[in-house]
Scaffold this active site. Structure first.
Site, PDB file in Angstrom:
ATOM      1  N   GLY A  67       0.845  -1.199   0.000  1.00 22.31           N
ATOM      2  CA  GLY A  67       0.000   0.000   0.000  1.00 22.31           C
ATOM      3  C   GLY A  67       0.877   1.245   0.000  1.00 22.31           C
ATOM      4  N   GLY A  68       0.325   2.308   0.546  1.00 19.86           N
ATOM      5  CA  GLY A  68       1.057   3.575   0.579  1.00 19.86           C
ATOM      6  C   GLY A  68       2.353   3.480   1.363  1.00 19.86           C
TER       7      GLY A  68
ATOM      8  N   GLY B 263      25.117  11.419 -29.359  1.00 21.55           N
ATOM      9  CA  GLY B 263      24.664  12.139 -28.163  1.00 21.55           C
ATOM     10  C   GLY B 263      25.196  11.484 -26.900  1.00 21.55           C
ATOM     11  N   ALA B 264      25.402  10.166 -26.968  1.00 24.94           N
ATOM     12  CA  ALA B 264      25.889   9.453 -25.782  1.00 24.94           C
ATOM     13  C   ALA B 264      27.294   9.930 -25.403  1.00 24.94           C
ATOM     14  CB  ALA B 264      25.869   7.953 -26.030  1.00 24.94           C
TER      15      ALA B 264
HETATM   16  C1  HXC Z   1      -3.386  -4.074  12.375  1.00 29.33           C
HETATM   17  C2  HXC Z   1      -2.431  -5.990  11.605  1.00 29.33           C
HETATM   18  C3  HXC Z   1      -2.238  -5.406  10.335  1.00 29.33           C
HETATM   19  C4  HXC Z   1      -2.684  -4.079  10.157  1.00 29.33           C
HETATM   20  C5  HXC Z   1      -1.470  -7.400  10.277  1.00 29.33           C
HETATM   21  N1  HXC Z   1      -1.940  -7.233  11.515  1.00 29.33           N
HETATM   22  N2  HXC Z   1      -1.658  -6.308   9.541  1.00 29.33           N
HETATM   23  N3  HXC Z   1      -3.002  -5.325  12.614  1.00 29.33           N
HETATM   24  N4  HXC Z   1      -3.248  -3.465  11.200  1.00 29.33           N
HETATM   25  N5  HXC Z   1      -2.527  -3.476   9.004  1.00 29.33           N
HETATM   26  C6  HXC Z   1      -1.880  -8.175  12.603  1.00 29.33           C
HETATM   27  C7  HXC Z   1      -2.817  -9.348  12.432  1.00 29.33           C
HETATM   28  O1  HXC Z   1      -4.090  -9.042  12.931  1.00 29.33           O
HETATM   29  C8  HXC Z   1      -2.123 -10.415  13.263  1.00 29.33           C
HETATM   30  O2  HXC Z   1      -2.408 -10.195  14.608  1.00 29.33           O
HETATM   31  C9  HXC Z   1      -0.669 -10.121  13.052  1.00 29.33           C
HETATM   32  O3  HXC Z   1      -0.600  -8.748  12.634  1.00 29.33           O
HETATM   33  C10 HXC Z   1      -0.018 -10.979  12.000  1.00 29.33           C
HETATM   34  O4  HXC Z   1      -0.822 -10.937  10.832  1.00 29.33           O
HETATM   35  P1  HXC Z   1      -1.169 -12.250  10.024  1.00 29.33           P
HETATM   36  O5  HXC Z   1      -2.194 -11.880   9.043  1.00 29.33           O
HETATM   37  O6  HXC Z   1      -1.480 -13.378  10.958  1.00 29.33           O
HETATM   38  O7  HXC Z   1       0.220 -12.549   9.332  1.00 29.33           O
HETATM   39  P2  HXC Z   1       0.537 -13.125   7.891  1.00 29.33           P
HETATM   40  O8  HXC Z   1      -0.337 -14.294   7.608  1.00 29.33           O
HETATM   41  O9  HXC Z   1       2.008 -13.291   7.818  1.00 29.33           O
HETATM   42  O10 HXC Z   1       0.094 -11.956   6.869  1.00 29.33           O
HETATM   43  C11 HXC Z   1       0.755 -10.729   6.871  1.00 29.33           C
HETATM   44  C12 HXC Z   1      -0.036  -9.710   6.005  1.00 29.33           C
HETATM   45  C13 HXC Z   1      -1.499  -9.654   6.486  1.00 29.33           C
HETATM   46  C14 HXC Z   1       0.031 -10.136   4.542  1.00 29.33           C
HETATM   47  C15 HXC Z   1       0.689  -8.379   6.154  1.00 29.33           C
HETATM   48  O11 HXC Z   1      -1.508  -9.472   7.889  1.00 29.33           O
HETATM   49  C16 HXC Z   1      -2.260  -8.526   5.869  1.00 29.33           C
HETATM   50  O12 HXC Z   1      -2.677  -8.631   4.711  1.00 29.33           O
HETATM   51  N6  HXC Z   1      -2.457  -7.471   6.647  1.00 29.33           N
HETATM   52  C17 HXC Z   1      -3.225  -6.332   6.196  1.00 29.33           C
HETATM   53  C18 HXC Z   1      -2.488  -5.566   5.172  1.00 29.33           C
HETATM   54  C19 HXC Z   1      -3.181  -4.314   4.777  1.00 29.33           C
HETATM   55  O13 HXC Z   1      -4.189  -4.342   4.050  1.00 29.33           O
HETATM   56  N7  HXC Z   1      -2.734  -3.184   5.318  1.00 29.33           N
HETATM   57  C20 HXC Z   1      -3.278  -1.913   5.061  1.00 29.33           C
HETATM   58  C21 HXC Z   1      -2.666  -1.491   3.708  1.00 29.33           C
HETATM   59  S1  HXC Z   1      -3.154   0.094   3.264  1.00 29.33           S
HETATM   60  P3  HXC Z   1      -2.369 -11.353  15.708  1.00 29.33           P
HETATM   61  O14 HXC Z   1      -2.899 -10.719  16.932  1.00 29.33           O
HETATM   62  O15 HXC Z   1      -3.226 -12.460  15.175  1.00 29.33           O
HETATM   63  O16 HXC Z   1      -0.937 -11.750  15.841  1.00 29.33           O
HETATM   64  C22 HXC Z   1      -1.957   1.016   3.869  1.00 29.33           C
HETATM   65  C23 HXC Z   1      -2.174   2.423   3.576  1.00 29.33           C
HETATM   66  C24 HXC Z   1      -0.969   3.215   3.894  1.00 29.33           C
HETATM   67  O17 HXC Z   1      -1.049   0.603   4.456  1.00 29.33           O
HETATM   68  C25 HXC Z   1      -1.157   4.528   3.272  1.00 29.33           C
HETATM   69  C26 HXC Z   1      -0.015   5.415   3.491  1.00 29.33           C
HETATM   70  C27 HXC Z   1      -0.193   6.665   2.698  1.00 29.33           C
END
Ligand code: HXC
Length: 508
Positions: free
Chosen positions: A169-170, A404-405
Site C-alpha cells: 500500500g502507501g 549524443g551518448a
Molecule cells: C493491524 C495488523 C495489520 C494491520 C497485520 N496485523 N496487519 N493489525 N493493522 N494493518 C496483525 C494481524 O491481525 C495479526 O495479529 C498479526 O498482525 C499478523 O498478521 P497475520 O495476518 O497473521 O500474518 P501473515 O499471515 O504473515 O500476513 C501478513 C499480512 C497480512 C500479509 C501483512 O496481515 C495482511 O494482509 N495485513 C493487512 C495488510 C493491509 O491491508 N494493510 C493496510 C494497507 S493500506 P495477531 O494478533 O493475530 O498476531 C496502507 C495504507 C498506507 O497501508 C497509506 C499510506 C499513505
C-alpha cells in the site's frame, strides 16, 4: 530504590518481548529474525541505545485500549557501524504485524529528526502490515509525517531502506523516497496493491513474489537496488555498504587506510579491448583493476545491466563509478540505464562523492519501444544529472563514444574535470559504416567499404577530439589507476557552484 530498579527491569523485559514468544517463534519459523535481532547484527556490538521503548498507542476503538504493547511495534534508536553514528528503526512484526499507528510513526519521526539535527544517516528495517487498521486516518497521518521527513532529509543525510517482510500500500512510498532499497529474497515484498486487488481490477493472476518480490524489483522494475539471500546476508551487506557513504552532505567522503599502491600499474589493461570493435569485454575488469583492493560495491547489478553503477575507493576515499557495459546490449543507453545512472549521479553529487565514468557507448537505443517509452525525457535525466553535478568528475573513454551518448557520458562539455581516452577510443557522431551509408547514399558496396575505411581512419581514434581539447590526454590503459588517483588528489578542493535557484526542473 531496589524496587524502582526492579520495576525498570520488569518494564524493559516486557518491551523486549514484543508480541510474545509465540509470535517470535512464528517469525523465526518464516526464516526471519526479530526486529531486535536485526539491529544486533546491523550495528556494532553493544552500540545500540534505544529510545521510546515504553511508548504505547492511544487507540481505544475495536478493543485496542486493552491491547497495549510497550514500544508499539517499532524499535528505534541509534548506534554505530564500524564506529560511525547511524539512526535506525526496525519494525516489529510480532506487535500488531508491525503495523503503523500514530505513536509508531512518531517514534520513527523522532529518530529522523534526531538524525537530521546531528547529520547522521538513517537506516529503516521495514517489516509491516501497513497502516494500523484499527486507527484509520491517524495512521495515514503518521505515514505522511514520515514521508515529509524523508523528503526534507533527501540530499542531507543518506537514507537506506531494508525491506525484510511485507511492505504494501502507501507504505511503499517511504522506502521509495530513500536513497537505496535492499530486499531479502523469498521473504520480502513491496507493492501498491496486492495480488487480490490485481486480480479484481485487471484479472491478472500473480503471486506476491512475482508481483513485488526481491527478484522482480531488482530485475524488472528497478525499484530495489540489491537482493540478498537472507536477513543476515542483507544486514551484513548493509554494514559494508554503509562504509562507503558520508555521514551527511557536508562531511565529505569517509577515508579508510589502504595498502594498495596509488600508482599500481595494470599491464593486462593494455590488451583489455578486443581487436574487433564489435567484440564485447567485461567492464567490471577495468573497474576492479582500478579501485583499491578490487573492492567494488555494485548497486542494481541485475537491472539495466548495460550500465554499471556502484562505489569503490581510490586512495581509501569513496568514488562513485558509472560505466557502460559492452557485454550487455553493447553498452547502449536506453530508458532503464539512463534512469538508473541518473539517480546514482545525483546521489553522488548531493553527498560530495567524486564521479568516475568509464565510457564505451555505441549511442542511444533506437526503436518505437524506446521512443514511445520516452527515451528523450529519460536520456535527458542522465544528461541533466551529469551537467548539474559539481563534484569532481573524471572520465575515461576506453572505446566507443558515439553521438549524443558521447556528450552525455560526463564529457568535457558538461564540465568534466579530467577527460582521458585510451588509444583505442573512437569518438565520432556514429559508427563508420552507418555514417558512410548516409553521407554517400547510393554508392556500391566496394565504394562504401572504401569510404568506411576512410571514415574509420579519420575518426576511429581519440586524436581528433584531443586536438580540440575535448580530451585532456590520451593515456596508457595500464596507467589508468595512477592517472585517476592523481586527478582526484588535485580535485580534492574543487570549488564550483551552480547559479542560485529554488531548485532545478530535471525532466522527470
Ligand atoms: C493491524 C495488523 C495489520 C494491520 C497485520 N496485523 N496487519 N493489525 N493493522 N494493518 C496483525 C494481524 O491481525 C495479526 O495479529 C498479526 O498482525 C499478523 O498478521 P497475520 O495476518 O497473521 O500474518 P501473515 O499471515 O504473515 O500476513 C501478513 C499480512 C497480512 C500479509 C501483512 O496481515 C495482511 O494482509 N495485513 C493487512 C495488510 C493491509 O491491508 N494493510 C493496510 C494497507 S493500506 P495477531 O494478533 O493475530 O498476531 C496502507 C495504507 C498506507 O497501508 C497509506 C499510506 C499513505
Amino acid at each position: 530504590m531496589s524496587a524502582n530498579i526492579a520495576e525498570l527491569e520488569k518494564r524493559r523485559a516486557a518491551s523486549k518481548m514484543g508480541g510474545g514468544q509465540k509470535r517470535i517463534d512464528a517469525q523465526h519459523a518464516k526464516g526471519r529474525l526479530t526486529a531486535r535481532e536485526r539491529i544486533d547484527i546491523l550495528l556494532d556490538e553493544g552500540s545500540f541505545e534505544e529510545l521510546d521503548a515504553y511508548v504505547e498507542h492511544n487507540c481505544t476503538d475495536f478493543g485496542m485500549a486493552e491491547q497495549k504493547i510497550p514500544g508499539d511495534g517499532v524499535v528505534t534508536g541509534s548506534g554505530t557501524i564500524n564506529g560511525r553514528l547511524v539512526y535506525v528503526y526496525s519494525q516489529d512484526f510480532t506487535v500488531f504485524g508491525g503495523s503503523l499507528s500514530e505513536a509508531h510513526a512518531m517514534k520513527i519521526c523522532k529518530v529522523m529528526d534526531n538524525a537530521m539535527k546531528v547529520g547522521a544517516p538513517v537506516i529503516g528495517l521495514n517489516d509491516s502490515g501497513g497502516a494500523r487498521i484499527q486507527e484509520g486516518v491517524a495512521s495515514l497521518g503518521g505515514y505522511a509525517e514520515v514521508f515529509q521527513r524523508n523528503v526534507l532529509a533527501s540530499g542531507v543525510v543518506p537514507q537506506i531502506s531494508l525491506i525484510m517482510g511485507p511492505c504494501a500500500g502507501g507504505a511503499v512510498y517511504s522506502p521509495a523516497m530513500t536513497d537505496f532499497i535492499f530486499m531479502v529474497k523469498d521473504s520480502s515484498y513491496m507493492f501498491v496493491t496486492g495480488p487480490d486487488v490485481v486480480k479484481t481490477v485487471t484479472n491478472e493472476v500473480v503471486t506476491q513474489e512475482e508481483l513485488g518480490g526481491a527478484v522482480s524489483h531488482t530485475t524488472k522494475s528497478g525499484v530495489a537496488d540489491n537482493a540478498f539471500e537472507n536477513d543476515i546476508e542483507a544486514l551484513l551487506s548493509v554494514r559494508d555498504f554503509f562504509d562507503y557513504l558520508p555521514e551527511n552532505n557536508r562531511t565529505g567522503v569517509p577515508e579508510r587506510p589502504t595498502e594498495d599502491p596509488w600508482d599500481r600499474m595494470e599491464p593486462s589493461l593494455d590488451t583489455l579491448i578486443p581487436p574487433s570493435a564489435n567484440q564485447p569485454y567485461d567492464m567490471h575488469e577495468l573497474i576492479r583493476k582500478t579501485v583499491d583492493e578490487g573492492d567494488f560495491f555494485e548497486v542494481q547489478p541485475t537491472h539495466a545491466a548495460n550500465i554499471i553503477i556502484g562505489f569503490g575507493r581510490i586512495e581509501g576515499r569513496t568514488v562513485g563509478i558509472v560505466a557502460n557495459q559492452p557485454m550487455v546490449l553493447a553498452g547502449v543507453l536506453d530508458i532503464n540505464s539512463s534512469r538508473k545512472a541518473a539517480r546514482f549521479v545525483r546521489f553522488c553529487d548531493a553527498f560530495e562523492i567524486p564521479i568516475l565514468t568509464f565510457v564505451d557507448v555505441p549511442g542511444f537505443l533506437p526503436g518505437t519501444a524506446q521512443e514511445y517509452g520516452g527515451i528523450i525525457k529519460h536520456g535527458a535525466k542522465l544528461l541533466f544529472a551529469y551537467a548539474e553535478a559539481t563534484v569532481p568528475k573524471i572520465t575515461v573513454i576506453t572505446r566507443k563514444a558515439y553521438g549524443g551518448a558521447y556528450d552525455v557520458m560526463a564529457s568535457k562539455h558538461l564540465r568534466g574535470d579530467l577527460n582521458y581516452a585510451w588509444p583505442t577510443a573512437e569518438i565520432a557522431v556514429m559508427g563508420a559504416k552507418g555514417a558512410v551509408e548516409i553521407i554517400f547514399r547510393g554508392l556500391g558496396p566496394e565504394e562504401i567499404a572504401e569510404k568506411t575505411k576512410e571514415y574509420e581512419d579519420r575518426f576511429a581514434n581519440p586524436f581528433v577530439a584531443a586536438s580540440k581539447g575535448f580530451i585532456d590526454e590520451v593515456i596508457y590503459p595500464h596507467s589508468t589507476r595512477k592517472r585517476i588517483a592523481l586527478g582526484l588528489r588535485k580535485l580534492r578542493n574543487k570549488g564550483l557552484e551552480n547559479p542560485w535557484k529554488k531548485h532545478d526542473n530535471i525532466p522527470l
